[in-house]
Design a protein around this motif. Sequence first.
Motif, PDB file in Angstrom:
ATOM      1  N   PRO A 227     -25.582 -18.895 -43.602  1.00 41.04           N
ATOM      2  CA  PRO A 227     -25.298 -17.571 -43.014  1.00 41.04           C
ATOM      3  C   PRO A 227     -24.968 -17.677 -41.529  1.00 41.04           C
ATOM      4  O   PRO A 227     -25.225 -18.707 -40.885  1.00 41.04           O
ATOM      5  CB  PRO A 227     -26.608 -16.804 -43.233  1.00 41.04           C
ATOM      6  N   HIS A 228     -24.429 -16.598 -41.022  1.00 34.28           N
ATOM      7  CA  HIS A 228     -24.117 -16.500 -39.590  1.00 34.28           C
ATOM      8  C   HIS A 228     -24.513 -15.101 -39.132  1.00 34.28           C
ATOM      9  O   HIS A 228     -24.053 -14.114 -39.688  1.00 34.28           O
ATOM     10  CB  HIS A 228     -22.626 -16.744 -39.352  1.00 34.28           C
ATOM     11  N   PHE A 229     -25.380 -15.021 -38.105  1.00 34.53           N
ATOM     12  CA  PHE A 229     -25.844 -13.732 -37.606  1.00 34.53           C
ATOM     13  C   PHE A 229     -25.285 -13.485 -36.198  1.00 34.53           C
ATOM     14  O   PHE A 229     -25.235 -14.397 -35.369  1.00 34.53           O
ATOM     15  CB  PHE A 229     -27.370 -13.669 -37.517  1.00 34.53           C
ATOM     16  N   LEU A 230     -24.896 -12.249 -35.955  1.00 38.02           N
ATOM     17  CA  LEU A 230     -24.527 -11.792 -34.615  1.00 38.02           C
ATOM     18  C   LEU A 230     -25.658 -10.911 -34.108  1.00 38.02           C
ATOM     19  O   LEU A 230     -25.976  -9.891 -34.726  1.00 38.02           O
ATOM     20  CB  LEU A 230     -23.216 -11.004 -34.671  1.00 38.02           C
ATOM     21  N   ILE A 231     -26.298 -11.307 -33.017  1.00 35.17           N
ATOM     22  CA  ILE A 231     -27.389 -10.511 -32.471  1.00 35.17           C
ATOM     23  C   ILE A 231     -27.039 -10.086 -31.045  1.00 35.17           C
ATOM     24  O   ILE A 231     -26.249 -10.731 -30.355  1.00 35.17           O
ATOM     25  CB  ILE A 231     -28.740 -11.252 -32.508  1.00 35.17           C
ATOM     26  N   TYR A 232     -27.668  -8.997 -30.609  1.00 34.83           N
ATOM     27  CA  TYR A 232     -27.344  -8.405 -29.315  1.00 34.83           C
ATOM     28  C   TYR A 232     -28.563  -8.384 -28.408  1.00 34.83           C
ATOM     29  O   TYR A 232     -29.708  -8.457 -28.864  1.00 34.83           O
ATOM     30  CB  TYR A 232     -26.855  -6.959 -29.505  1.00 34.83           C
ATOM     31  N   TYR A 233     -28.276  -8.278 -27.105  1.00 34.61           N
ATOM     32  CA  TYR A 233     -29.361  -8.069 -26.159  1.00 34.61           C
ATOM     33  C   TYR A 233     -29.050  -6.881 -25.259  1.00 34.61           C
ATOM     34  O   TYR A 233     -27.890  -6.552 -25.006  1.00 34.61           O
ATOM     35  CB  TYR A 233     -29.645  -9.324 -25.320  1.00 34.61           C
ATOM     36  N   GLU A 234     -30.109  -6.234 -24.807  1.00 35.97           N
ATOM     37  CA  GLU A 234     -30.006  -5.078 -23.928  1.00 35.97           C
ATOM     38  C   GLU A 234     -31.165  -5.124 -22.947  1.00 35.97           C
ATOM     39  O   GLU A 234     -32.321  -5.278 -23.360  1.00 35.97           O
ATOM     40  CB  GLU A 234     -30.052  -3.783 -24.738  1.00 35.97           C
ATOM     41  N   ASN A 235     -30.861  -5.057 -21.649  1.00 39.57           N
ATOM     42  CA  ASN A 235     -31.902  -5.141 -20.611  1.00 39.57           C
ATOM     43  C   ASN A 235     -32.737  -6.409 -20.771  1.00 39.57           C
ATOM     44  O   ASN A 235     -33.975  -6.380 -20.711  1.00 39.57           O
ATOM     45  CB  ASN A 235     -32.799  -3.898 -20.640  1.00 39.57           C
ATOM     46  N   ASN A 236     -32.050  -7.512 -21.016  1.00 38.43           N
ATOM     47  CA  ASN A 236     -32.680  -8.839 -21.122  1.00 38.43           C
ATOM     48  C   ASN A 236     -33.642  -8.967 -22.300  1.00 38.43           C
ATOM     49  O   ASN A 236     -34.502  -9.858 -22.303  1.00 38.43           O
ATOM     50  CB  ASN A 236     -33.414  -9.200 -19.826  1.00 38.43           C
ATOM     51  N   SER A 237     -33.515  -8.091 -23.293  1.00 40.76           N
ATOM     52  CA  SER A 237     -34.363  -8.161 -24.483  1.00 40.76           C
ATOM     53  C   SER A 237     -33.497  -8.111 -25.740  1.00 40.76           C
ATOM     54  O   SER A 237     -32.388  -7.560 -25.717  1.00 40.76           O
ATOM     55  CB  SER A 237     -35.359  -6.994 -24.507  1.00 40.76           C
ATOM     56  N   ILE A 238     -33.999  -8.681 -26.824  1.00 40.28           N
ATOM     57  CA  ILE A 238     -33.266  -8.657 -28.086  1.00 40.28           C
ATOM     58  C   ILE A 238     -33.156  -7.221 -28.578  1.00 40.28           C
ATOM     59  O   ILE A 238     -34.154  -6.506 -28.685  1.00 40.28           O
ATOM     60  CB  ILE A 238     -33.973  -9.515 -29.151  1.00 40.28           C
ATOM     61  N   TYR A 239     -31.955  -6.794 -28.869  1.00 40.84           N
ATOM     62  CA  TYR A 239     -31.723  -5.449 -29.382  1.00 40.84           C
ATOM     63  C   TYR A 239     -32.174  -5.376 -30.838  1.00 40.84           C
ATOM     64  O   TYR A 239     -31.838  -6.231 -31.649  1.00 40.84           O
ATOM     65  CB  TYR A 239     -30.231  -5.122 -29.276  1.00 40.84           C
ATOM     66  N   GLU A 240     -32.984  -4.366 -31.143  1.00 35.75           N
ATOM     67  CA  GLU A 240     -33.570  -4.194 -32.479  1.00 35.75           C
ATOM     68  C   GLU A 240     -34.251  -5.492 -32.920  1.00 35.75           C
ATOM     69  O   GLU A 240     -33.993  -6.038 -33.993  1.00 35.75           O
ATOM     70  CB  GLU A 240     -32.504  -3.757 -33.493  1.00 35.75           C
TER      71      GLU A 240
END
Length: 216
Positions: free
Chosen positions: A187-200
């Motif tokens: 698998p391949h996951f795309l993850i995000y960050y917001e304000n230096n923290s993992i989003y969700e």
Amino acid sequence: MMLNDNNRFELNIDKKKFSLLNKSKKISWLFRSTNVGKCAKIFDDYYRSTSDITPSGWFLFYKSVMGVEILKEVSEKIMELEGLDIDTCFNYTKFRVLGQTWNGMLNEIDLINVLRKEFPNIEFRKADYDLDENYFTDWELYSNGKLILGLQIKPITYMLMNTPYQNQAKLNHEIQMKRYKDKFKVPHFLIYYENNSIYEKEKVLEKINILLVNLI
């Protein structure tokens, strides 16, 4: 340009000037890799060259690869095109080339360190530049020496991008992710960050946990 308490660079110039430069189509070409180098590739080489990355170490490594004259030349061209003073232009150039590269890479590394604490038995390996360029992959996860997952990390602003040009870029990235999954059979996951923290964060952890359970 200065370091804040989170070890990230901030640009200490007038906000109106900063906004003007960021939006200027006249100077965007100056920051192409053909002019200032492939910053992601240079940082990747720096990351692999030391066990202790520092802002000064990053600056010196970039200097050893590209020199400083190119930054001065870009700054002088901006001054000519935008009619701003050289100090403002040089600070902006340094921030755009060195500061933003450092900030982005440090965000990425910090998030990976969070995941390492959550999954201490999983090995996180930074993907090389070519893998990132061709398969939209920043990191790879290994369990008992076997590849189990590819990861791409982006700021939350990436998810919100919606111009025709940006949507085409995102479509190209989806094709690269599919190519990765087809080639490496993981698998391949795309993850995000917001304000230096993992989003969700909890959803991200759940997805990885489900993957690990399915390996048993």
